[in-house]
Scaffold this motif. Structure first.
Motif, PDB file in Angstrom:
ATOM      1  N   PHE A 270     -23.003  13.776  17.521  1.00  0.00           N
ATOM      2  CA  PHE A 270     -22.138  14.079  18.671  1.00  0.00           C
ATOM      3  C   PHE A 270     -22.449  13.155  19.849  1.00  0.00           C
ATOM      4  CE2 PHE A 270     -22.939  17.947  16.193  1.00  0.00           C
ATOM      5  CZ  PHE A 270     -21.664  18.160  15.702  1.00  0.00           C
ATOM      6  N   ARG A 271     -23.713  12.830  20.056  1.00  0.00           N
ATOM      7  CA  ARG A 271     -24.062  11.906  21.139  1.00  0.00           C
ATOM      8  C   ARG A 271     -23.549  10.505  20.844  1.00  0.00           C
ATOM      9  NH1 ARG A 271     -27.391   7.935  22.330  1.00  0.00           N
ATOM     10  NH2 ARG A 271     -28.366   7.987  20.259  1.00  0.00           N
ATOM     11  N   VAL A 272     -23.765  10.046  19.598  1.00  0.00           N
ATOM     12  CA  VAL A 272     -23.344   8.690  19.241  1.00  0.00           C
ATOM     13  C   VAL A 272     -21.833   8.536  19.385  1.00  0.00           C
ATOM     14  CG1 VAL A 272     -23.129   7.085  17.302  1.00  0.00           C
ATOM     15  CG2 VAL A 272     -25.316   8.183  17.762  1.00  0.00           C
ATOM     16  N   MET A 273     -21.078   9.540  18.971  1.00  0.00           N
ATOM     17  CA  MET A 273     -19.624   9.463  19.011  1.00  0.00           C
ATOM     18  C   MET A 273     -19.036   9.958  20.332  1.00  0.00           C
ATOM     19  SD  MET A 273     -18.663   8.003  16.303  1.00  0.00           S
ATOM     20  CE  MET A 273     -16.915   8.333  16.291  1.00  0.00           C
ATOM     21  N   ARG A 274     -19.904  10.329  21.264  1.00  0.00           N
ATOM     22  CA  ARG A 274     -19.475  10.800  22.584  1.00  0.00           C
ATOM     23  C   ARG A 274     -18.536  12.001  22.477  1.00  0.00           C
ATOM     24  NH1 ARG A 274     -18.441   5.010  25.718  1.00  0.00           N
ATOM     25  NH2 ARG A 274     -20.496   4.141  25.299  1.00  0.00           N
ATOM     26  N   ILE A 275     -18.830  12.867  21.522  1.00  0.00           N
ATOM     27  CA  ILE A 275     -18.107  14.128  21.404  1.00  0.00           C
ATOM     28  C   ILE A 275     -18.829  15.130  22.297  1.00  0.00           C
ATOM     29  CG2 ILE A 275     -17.442  15.989  19.820  1.00  0.00           C
ATOM     30  CD1 ILE A 275     -17.435  13.880  17.576  1.00  0.00           C
ATOM     31  N   PRO A 276     -18.199  15.639  23.333  1.00  0.00           N
ATOM     32  CA  PRO A 276     -18.924  16.436  24.319  1.00  0.00           C
ATOM     33  C   PRO A 276     -19.416  17.766  23.760  1.00  0.00           C
ATOM     34  CG  PRO A 276     -16.561  16.502  24.740  1.00  0.00           C
ATOM     35  CD  PRO A 276     -16.766  15.483  23.661  1.00  0.00           C
ATOM     36  N   LEU A 277     -20.620  18.145  24.151  1.00  0.00           N
ATOM     37  CA  LEU A 277     -21.168  19.455  23.825  1.00  0.00           C
ATOM     38  C   LEU A 277     -20.722  20.422  24.920  1.00  0.00           C
ATOM     39  CD1 LEU A 277     -23.126  21.076  21.962  1.00  0.00           C
ATOM     40  CD2 LEU A 277     -24.943  20.480  23.579  1.00  0.00           C
ATOM     41  N   ARG A 278     -19.861  21.364  24.546  1.00  0.00           N
ATOM     42  CA  ARG A 278     -19.309  22.307  25.525  1.00  0.00           C
ATOM     43  C   ARG A 278     -20.260  23.459  25.811  1.00  0.00           C
ATOM     44  NH1 ARG A 278     -15.475  18.927  27.423  1.00  0.00           N
ATOM     45  NH2 ARG A 278     -13.740  18.605  25.981  1.00  0.00           N
ATOM     46  N   HIS A 279     -20.876  23.974  24.767  1.00  0.00           N
ATOM     47  CA  HIS A 279     -21.793  25.106  24.903  1.00  0.00           C
ATOM     48  C   HIS A 279     -22.895  24.970  23.875  1.00  0.00           C
ATOM     49  CE1 HIS A 279     -18.836  27.210  27.444  1.00  0.00           C
ATOM     50  NE2 HIS A 279     -17.933  26.873  26.542  1.00  0.00           N
ATOM     51  N   GLY A 280     -24.081  25.499  24.191  1.00  0.00           N
ATOM     52  CA  GLY A 280     -25.163  25.552  23.225  1.00  0.00           C
ATOM     53  C   GLY A 280     -25.879  24.233  23.048  1.00  0.00           C
ATOM     54  N   ARG A 281     -26.231  23.931  21.797  1.00  0.00           N
ATOM     55  CA  ARG A 281     -27.084  22.775  21.497  1.00  0.00           C
ATOM     56  C   ARG A 281     -26.620  22.083  20.220  1.00  0.00           C
ATOM     57  NH1 ARG A 281     -30.026  24.074  17.067  1.00  0.00           N
ATOM     58  NH2 ARG A 281     -30.623  26.249  16.674  1.00  0.00           N
ATOM     59  N   SER A 282     -27.252  20.936  19.943  1.00  0.00           N
ATOM     60  CA  SER A 282     -27.013  20.244  18.685  1.00  0.00           C
ATOM     61  C   SER A 282     -27.981  20.781  17.636  1.00  0.00           C
ATOM     62  CB  SER A 282     -27.181  18.736  18.855  1.00  0.00           C
ATOM     63  OG  SER A 282     -26.783  18.056  17.673  1.00  0.00           O
ATOM     64  N   PHE A 283     -28.012  20.156  16.460  1.00  0.00           N
ATOM     65  CA  PHE A 283     -28.874  20.624  15.383  1.00  0.00           C
ATOM     66  C   PHE A 283     -30.330  20.276  15.660  1.00  0.00           C
ATOM     67  CE2 PHE A 283     -24.839  19.910  12.881  1.00  0.00           C
ATOM     68  CZ  PHE A 283     -24.567  21.253  12.736  1.00  0.00           C
ATOM     69  N   GLN A 284     -31.226  21.071  15.071  1.00  0.00           N
ATOM     70  CA  GLN A 284     -32.650  20.831  15.173  1.00  0.00           C
ATOM     71  C   GLN A 284     -33.341  21.335  13.910  1.00  0.00           C
ATOM     72  OE1 GLN A 284     -33.405  23.051  18.779  1.00  0.00           O
ATOM     73  NE2 GLN A 284     -34.011  24.884  17.650  1.00  0.00           N
ATOM     74  N   PRO A 285     -34.596  20.905  13.648  1.00  0.00           N
ATOM     75  CA  PRO A 285     -35.280  21.348  12.436  1.00  0.00           C
ATOM     76  C   PRO A 285     -35.317  22.870  12.327  1.00  0.00           C
ATOM     77  CG  PRO A 285     -36.492  19.557  13.448  1.00  0.00           C
ATOM     78  CD  PRO A 285     -35.404  19.932  14.418  1.00  0.00           C
ATOM     79  N   GLY A 286     -35.185  23.359  11.108  1.00  0.00           N
ATOM     80  CA  GLY A 286     -35.226  24.793  10.871  1.00  0.00           C
ATOM     81  C   GLY A 286     -33.895  25.485  10.938  1.00  0.00           C
ATOM     82  N   ASP A 287     -32.818  24.737  11.159  1.00  0.00           N
ATOM     83  CA  ASP A 287     -31.508  25.359  11.342  1.00  0.00           C
ATOM     84  C   ASP A 287     -30.927  25.975  10.073  1.00  0.00           C
ATOM     85  OD1 ASP A 287     -31.098  25.292  14.039  1.00  0.00           O
ATOM     86  OD2 ASP A 287     -29.991  23.418  14.052  1.00  0.00           O
ATOM     87  N   LEU A 288     -31.542  25.721   8.925  1.00  0.00           N
ATOM     88  CA  LEU A 288     -31.038  26.332   7.695  1.00  0.00           C
ATOM     89  C   LEU A 288     -31.969  27.416   7.159  1.00  0.00           C
ATOM     90  CD1 LEU A 288     -29.539  23.172   6.119  1.00  0.00           C
ATOM     91  CD2 LEU A 288     -28.299  25.268   6.564  1.00  0.00           C
ATOM     92  N   ARG A 289     -32.958  27.787   7.948  1.00  0.00           N
ATOM     93  CA  ARG A 289     -33.818  28.897   7.559  1.00  0.00           C
ATOM     94  C   ARG A 289     -33.174  30.201   8.014  1.00  0.00           C
ATOM     95  NH1 ARG A 289     -39.251  26.083  10.011  1.00  0.00           N
ATOM     96  NH2 ARG A 289     -39.370  24.343   8.538  1.00  0.00           N
ATOM     97  N   GLY A 290     -33.202  31.183   7.157  1.00  0.00           N
ATOM     98  CA  GLY A 290     -32.574  32.450   7.513  1.00  0.00           C
ATOM     99  C   GLY A 290     -31.069  32.308   7.538  1.00  0.00           C
ATOM    100  N   ILE A 291     -30.442  32.746   8.611  1.00  0.00           N
ATOM    101  CA  ILE A 291     -29.002  32.574   8.770  1.00  0.00           C
ATOM    102  C   ILE A 291     -28.743  31.121   9.170  1.00  0.00           C
ATOM    103  CG2 ILE A 291     -26.949  33.275  10.046  1.00  0.00           C
ATOM    104  CD1 ILE A 291     -28.202  35.982  10.459  1.00  0.00           C
ATOM    105  N   PRO A 292     -27.971  30.366   8.396  1.00  0.00           N
ATOM    106  CA  PRO A 292     -27.761  28.950   8.710  1.00  0.00           C
ATOM    107  C   PRO A 292     -27.085  28.769  10.072  1.00  0.00           C
ATOM    108  CG  PRO A 292     -26.982  29.475   6.496  1.00  0.00           C
ATOM    109  CD  PRO A 292     -27.272  30.774   7.166  1.00  0.00           C
TER     110      PRO A 292
END
Length: 208
Positions: free
Chosen positions: A62-84
């Motif tokens: 999203f940063r590279v393509m300049r797609i704006p983050l409206r709310h929340g955050r981008s991906f980070q390690p551990g994002d597929l543990r538990g509820i994806p």
């Protein structure tokens, strides 16, 4: 092996002169329509369903393509543990929840046989992007994280036969040529073809 190849490809492209950012995604903006899915939010009585497109992206996409983050955050390690964890486009959030601020809400896939997939928790909402036909408007989209803790592809993230787009931005004048990118891929694995090397502007020209 797919994860190692893609990570190495991105590292080597990032090392080229004037390259200021590199990311990977399954379906880039202005690309042909990809895999669509039915999504559900809410319980049986008050549920809302919508058709969206499934995508897979690296954390920096999203940063590279300049797609704006409206709310929340981008991906980070551990994002597929538990509820994806997933990131959705603004249009999908509004279509399902009536608001763009859908962080923390849950989505569920509805399979073709009517059964439900596992829940997914929204951690971010990003700006909309157009597909191949600009006149169709932006696609409602769900993004899954490409890498799992940096050591492999996410479970069910990309089938082995799927192609990925490696995207890069430059700050300067030295645009990497197709031959340069093909040479990088060949050095990593001569069986992997590099095709459809183009600028985003050329994709926009074709779409209009």
């Amino acid at each position: 092996r797919s994860a190692a190849f893609l990570a190495s490809m991105m590292d080597r492209v990032a090392a080229l002169p004037d390259v200021s950012g590199v990311a990977a995604v399954m379906h880039a903006p202005l690309a042909p329509r990809g895999f669509e899915l039915q999504l559900m939010a809410g319980d049986e009585e008050g549920r809302t369903t919508v058709t969206g497109m499934r995508n897979v992206a690296s954390p920096d996409y999203f940063r590279v393509m300049r797609i704006p983050l409206r709310h929340g955050r981008s991906f980070q390690p551990g994002d597929l543990r538990g509820i994806p964890a997933v990131i959705v486009s603004e249009r999908l959030a509004r279509n399902v929840f009536g608001t763009s601020d859908a962080v923390g809400r849950l989505l569920v896939d509805i399979r073709t046989d009517g059964s439900r997939g596992r829940p997914q928790r929204i951690v971010g909402v990003v700006g909309d992007v157009h597909g191949e036909r600009i006149e169709d408007g932006p696609r409602p989209m769900v993004y899954w994280p490409l890498f799992r803790d940096g050591d492999g592809l996410a479970e069910d993230s990309i089938p082995a036969t799927k192609q990925m787009e490696v995207l890069y931005t430059i700050r300067g004048t030295q645009l990497p040529t197709a031959a340069t990118l093909q040479a990088i891929a060949k050095a990593l694995d001569p069986r992997v073809p590099v095709t459809n090397v183009r600028t985003l502007q050329s994709g926009l020209d074709g779409a209009t």
